[in-house]
Write an enzyme that holds these catalytic residues in place. Structure first.
Site, PDB file in Angstrom:
ATOM      1  N   ARG A   1       0.685  -1.186   0.098  1.00  0.00           N
ATOM      2  CA  ARG A   1      -0.046   0.144  -0.025  1.00  0.00           C
ATOM      3  C   ARG A   1       0.610   1.209  -0.079  1.00  0.00           C
ATOM      4  NH1 ARG A   1      -2.758  -4.047   1.703  1.00  0.00           N
ATOM      5  NH2 ARG A   1      -0.768  -4.281   2.619  1.00  0.00           N
ATOM      6  N   THR A   2       1.694   1.528   0.849  1.00  0.00           N
ATOM      7  CA  THR A   2       2.690   2.667   1.144  1.00  0.00           C
ATOM      8  C   THR A   2       3.340   3.013   0.002  1.00  0.00           C
ATOM      9  OG1 THR A   2       2.567   2.059   3.385  1.00  0.00           O
ATOM     10  CG2 THR A   2       3.854   3.889   2.634  1.00  0.00           C
TER      11      THR A   2
ATOM     12  N   ARG B   1      11.460   3.336   3.997  1.00  0.00           N
ATOM     13  CA  ARG B   1      11.020   2.450   5.025  1.00  0.00           C
ATOM     14  C   ARG B   1      11.928   1.490   5.538  1.00  0.00           C
ATOM     15  NH1 ARG B   1       5.702  -1.267   4.831  1.00  0.00           N
ATOM     16  NH2 ARG B   1       4.718   0.768   5.060  1.00  0.00           N
TER      17      ARG B   1
ATOM     18  N   HIS C   1       4.695   5.737  11.614  1.00  0.00           N
ATOM     19  CA  HIS C   1       4.439   5.525  10.377  1.00  0.00           C
ATOM     20  C   HIS C   1       3.437   6.724   9.963  1.00  0.00           C
ATOM     21  CE1 HIS C   1       3.249   4.142   6.392  1.00  0.00           C
ATOM     22  NE2 HIS C   1       2.734   2.793   6.745  1.00  0.00           N
TER      23      HIS C   1
HETATM   24  N1   CP Z   1      -0.280   0.045   5.890  1.00  0.00           N
HETATM   25  C1   CP Z   1       0.682  -0.236   5.201  1.00  0.00           C
HETATM   26  O1   CP Z   1       1.831   0.387   5.772  1.00  0.00           O
HETATM   27  O2   CP Z   1       0.831  -1.452   4.162  1.00  0.00           O
HETATM   28  P1   CP Z   1       2.113  -1.676   3.436  1.00  0.00           P
HETATM   29  O3   CP Z   1       2.858  -2.463   4.557  1.00  0.00           O
HETATM   30  O4   CP Z   1       1.502  -2.713   2.444  1.00  0.00           O
HETATM   31  O5   CP Z   1       2.718  -0.681   3.180  1.00  0.00           O
END
Ligand code: CP
Length: 323
Positions: free
Chosen positions: A53-54, A103, A131
């Site tokens: 997602r991010t 990240r 986050h």
């Molecule tokens: N919510 C979130 O950070 O999802 P991802 O780890 O898929 O980026």
């Protein structure tokens, strides 16, 4: 500090948060109006941990603003495997991009990296730390689905020890008139430092080991995954895995208006039968990541442009709390 970084929600004021959420609402209402707004901008994606997602919503966000993204790719395909340090990596990448999204598995990595870059840096998750862009989309979703942020009663359930989205959200909610109920096993309570900060900010918080007894009070139930990858001992994970699971039957005791959110990915903490209830809002929440991250980038780039001589609008340089 020369640039505006987004490292921790502890540094985001109510005004800065609302600026992002308001801008995101404008963008969501008329995305075509910003389609070429940052046509010359490049966003650098540096992910030292997996993400769906991010990473992809930041990429979608910059492209929907007319810009482009460059992606470091997996750690295995980068020069990190040759032993390059994080500091050197981000220092170089900041010469290729107008902002960086980082990240990393180590708590504090984003703060350290921000000391070495010449462009704004957004923390997209630093271990069990923070986050912040996830929190902005969480707050946007609460405002959208629960009608506002002041006056909300929010339950936050699951892995409160290692869950960085929890730490970010809890800190941000202290800027609003919200009650927070934390539900977890004793072994996954909020870390002492997070509890201390909440206490210092005067937040109205309570801790529970069971959802029973508090569910009926909630406007929002924010469920989180047990962060298996952060447990030093797999046996400790097994002791708590599956303990904090909700299904459609659980939600029969919830208020009709109670909204269920989850930062995703989920494993088994929300049963699939919840998806078909009116409470489920976690997929729309994930979709909100695009307009919210568009708004964040838009405001950061405006700040980097000098913002008409005003202070940069977000993050540690310009949108910080007055305390
Ligand atoms: N919510 C979130 O950070 O999802 P991802 O780890 O898929 O980026």
């Amino acid at each position: 500090m020369d640039h505006d970084h987004v490292i921790s929600t502890r540094e985001l004021s109510r005004a800065a948060i609302e600026r992002v959420l308001d801008r995101a609402a404008e963008i969501a209402a008329d995305p075509g109006a910003v389609a070429d707004r940052h046509a010359d901008r490049v966003l650098g994606l540096c992910f030292f941990e997996p993400s769906t997602r991010t990473r992809m919503s930041f990429e979608a966000a910059i492209k929907r603003l007319g810009g482009d993204a460059i992606d470091m790719g997996g750690v295995d395909s980068s020069s990190v495997t040759k032993g390059e340090s994080l500091a050197d990596t981000v220092r170089v990448l900041s010469g290729y991009a107008d902002a960086l999204v980082l990240r990393h598995p180590s708590e504090g990595a984003a703060r350290m990296a921000s000391e070495f870059v010449s462009v704004p840096l957004i923390n997209a998750g630093d271990g069990a730390g923070q986050h912040p862009s996830q929190t902005l989309l969480d707050l946007y979703s609460m405002r959208e689905f629960a009608g506002g942020l002041d006056g909300l009663t929010v339950g936050i359930m699951g892995d409160l020890k290692y869950g960085r989205t929890v730490h970010s959200l809890a800190a941000a909610l202290t800027e609003f008139d919200a009650r927070q109920h934390f539900v977890s096993p004793e072994s996954l309570r909020l870390p002492r430092g997070v509890r201390y900060d909440l206490h210092e900010s005067g937040a109205r918080v309570r801790e529970h080991e069971s959802l029973e007894g508090v569910l009926g009070e909630l406007d929002v139930l924010y469920v989180t995954r047990i962060q298996r990858e952060r447990f030093p001992d797999e046996n400790e994970y097994r002791k708590v895995a599956g303990e904090y699971r909700i299904d459609a039957a659980t939600l029969e005791d919830a208020r009709a208006e109670c909204v269920v959110l989850h930062p995703l990915p989920r494993v088994d903490e929300i049963a699939p039968d919840v998806d078909d209830t009116p409470h489920a809002a976690y997929f729309e929440q994930a979709h909100n990541g695009v307009p919210v991250r568009m708004a964040l980038l838009d405001l950061l780039f405006d700040g980097a442009n000098g913002g008409n001589g005003e202070q940069s609008p977000i993050g540690s340089a310009g949108g910080g709390r007055d305390r």
